[in-house]
Design an enzyme around this catalytic site. Structure first.
Site, PDB file in Angstrom:
ATOM      1  N   ASP A  61      -5.354  -6.631   6.055  1.00 41.34           N
ATOM      2  CA  ASP A  61      -6.556  -5.929   5.608  1.00 41.34           C
ATOM      3  C   ASP A  61      -7.651  -6.933   5.276  1.00 41.34           C
ATOM      4  OD1 ASP A  61      -8.338  -4.064   4.693  1.00 41.34           O
ATOM      5  OD2 ASP A  61      -7.152  -3.417   2.983  1.00 41.34           O
ATOM      6  N   ASP A  94      -3.266 -18.153   2.084  1.00 37.01           N
ATOM      7  CA  ASP A  94      -4.439 -18.817   1.505  1.00 37.01           C
ATOM      8  C   ASP A  94      -4.980 -19.880   2.449  1.00 37.01           C
ATOM      9  OD1 ASP A  94      -2.021 -20.092   1.068  1.00 37.01           O
ATOM     10  OD2 ASP A  94      -2.463 -20.694  -0.988  1.00 37.01           O
ATOM     11  N   TYR A 102       0.810  -1.214   0.000  1.00 38.77           N
ATOM     12  CA  TYR A 102       0.000   0.000   0.000  1.00 38.77           C
ATOM     13  C   TYR A 102       0.845   1.266   0.000  1.00 38.77           C
ATOM     14  CZ  TYR A 102      -4.075  -2.921   1.153  1.00 38.77           C
ATOM     15  OH  TYR A 102      -5.068  -3.858   1.129  1.00 38.77           O
ATOM     16  N   ASP A 109     -11.035  -8.439   8.075  1.00 37.16           N
ATOM     17  CA  ASP A 109     -12.437  -8.306   7.682  1.00 37.16           C
ATOM     18  C   ASP A 109     -13.127  -9.669   7.663  1.00 37.16           C
ATOM     19  OD1 ASP A 109     -12.315  -5.611   7.480  1.00 37.16           O
ATOM     20  OD2 ASP A 109     -12.438  -5.483   5.313  1.00 37.16           O
ATOM     21  N   LYS A 135       3.255 -15.524   2.666  1.00 32.59           N
ATOM     22  CA  LYS A 135       3.256 -16.289   1.420  1.00 32.59           C
ATOM     23  C   LYS A 135       4.713 -16.597   1.080  1.00 32.59           C
ATOM     24  CE  LYS A 135       0.816 -18.128  -1.945  1.00 32.59           C
ATOM     25  NZ  LYS A 135      -0.017 -19.320  -1.688  1.00 32.59           N
TER      26      LYS A 135
END
Length: 357
Positions: free
Chosen positions: A248, A224, A143, A252, A192
């Protein structure tokens, strides 16, 4: 007896309503445990645009920097959709994080027994309760990395670069290990590493830091698989720590497992004890001023402040227990109301929680 100076940014929409109930609860805790909490109010977001012509006035930053901690209500709303992008209400949140050097976001996902039916997962998956804390790196990664457009193999392509320094990784991992020591002493680092070089650095740094926290059980999981495990077997997790983009998404996902975002607080922390505390929900302008908003997330944000910034464990537990009690009594705001429970407004729910402090 402690003396604490709190900056209060009420925000927009339902922000002032839920924040006021949180402040009321904080004052009650002060009276019970003999602490002095001094509130200093400041503007940010849409209300600041209306009053000052900018979303984050310099005066607000000064008040926040001179405080011991910040309570923040949600900001934004359709009223300000057409203001210039640099002055959108949401930019105030990013500005506060940057100016206050808040790099660590703590997002708990907790299921109360009284609200187990609201969880979208099968009852046997969350039987016995659920209490996860996601620690998300907040100011680095993709980001905030280099980005742009360039000529590529197939024509114009866009790129966003993920980059992390050892310093950025160390400081967020330190937060994760420290909060794990206050919980069940388990940290799962989500990455990852089978693909990304940044993830491999995260693992290297985590393994080195583990020596400083021998009591903590450290594990690793690909993102994942972590996304799958959150809905398959969420109770295996205690503290999850991860990068900005992965955090992020996963935070959620975890919040939806609880059944209502109206119950979930969050903390943004930097070095030391300073922090900014806010509910994860938005400003909900469609119900603003109607006494319908759920104040529990804002109230629990105050409990997080007491725990993580001021290390007042008993005071934080008093708030958490009061919330648990009113839910067990069947008291509900509209977002969590169901047949057989008692419907309350924002103020009435706040008063019910106050009665148990």
């Amino acid at each position: 007896m402690g003396n604490y100076r709190i900056a209060v940014i009420q925000g927009d929409g339902i922000g002032p309503e839920v924040t006021q109930e949180a402040v009321n609860v904080l004052k009650a805790v002060g009276e019970r445990f003999q602490h002095n909490f001094t509130m200093e109010y400041a503007l940010a977001g849409g209300c600041a645009i209306d009053a000052c012509g900018e979303c984050l006035p310099a005066e607000t930053l000064t008040i926040c920097k001179e405080a011991d901690s910040v309570i923040l209500g949600a900001v934004g709303g359709p009223k300000w959709d057409n203001v210039p992008n640099a002055q959108r209400p949401e930019k105030a949140l990013l500005g506060l994080r940057a100016e206050l050097e808040l790099f660590s976001n703590l997002r708990p996902a907790k299921i109360y027994d009284a609200l187990a039916d609201a969880c979208p997962l099968k009852a046997d998956i969350v039987e016995g309760g659920l209490d996860i804390l996601i620690v998300r790196e907040l100011t680095g990664g993709i980001y905030f990395g280099e980005r742009g457009y360039r000529e590529g193999k197939y024509g114009i392509e866009a790129y966003d670069i993920e980059a992390y320094s050892e310093m950025e990784i160390k400081r967020i991992l330190k937060n994760a290990f420290e909060v794990a020591m206050q919980r069940n002493k388990k940290v799962c680092c989500v990455d990852k590493a089978n693909v990304l070089e940044t993830s491999r650095l995260w693992r290297k740094v985590a393994e080195e830091m583990k020596n400083d926290y021998p009591e903590v059980d450290l594990s690793f999981m690909y993102v994942d698989n972590a996304a799958m495990q959150l809905v398959r077997n969420p109770k295996q997790f205690d503290v999850m720590v991860t990068s900005n983009i992965f955090g992020d998404i996963l935070s959620d996902e975890a919040s939806m497992i609880t059944g209502s975002i109206g119950l979930l607080p969050s903390a943004s922390l930097g070095e030391g004890t300073f922090g900014m505390y806010e509910p994860i929900h938005g400003s909900a302008p469609d119900i603003a001023g109607q006494n319908k908003a759920n104040p529990i997330a804002a109230i629990l944000s105050v409990a997080m402040m007491l725990k993580y910034s001021f290390h007042l464990e008993k005071e934080a537990e008093a708030i958490e227990n009061a919330v648990k009690t009113v839910l067990e009594e069947g008291l509900r705001t509209p977002d969590i109301f169901s047949e057989g429970t008692s419907l309350l407004g924002t103020k009435e729910m706040g008063q019910a929680i106050l009665a148990h402090i």
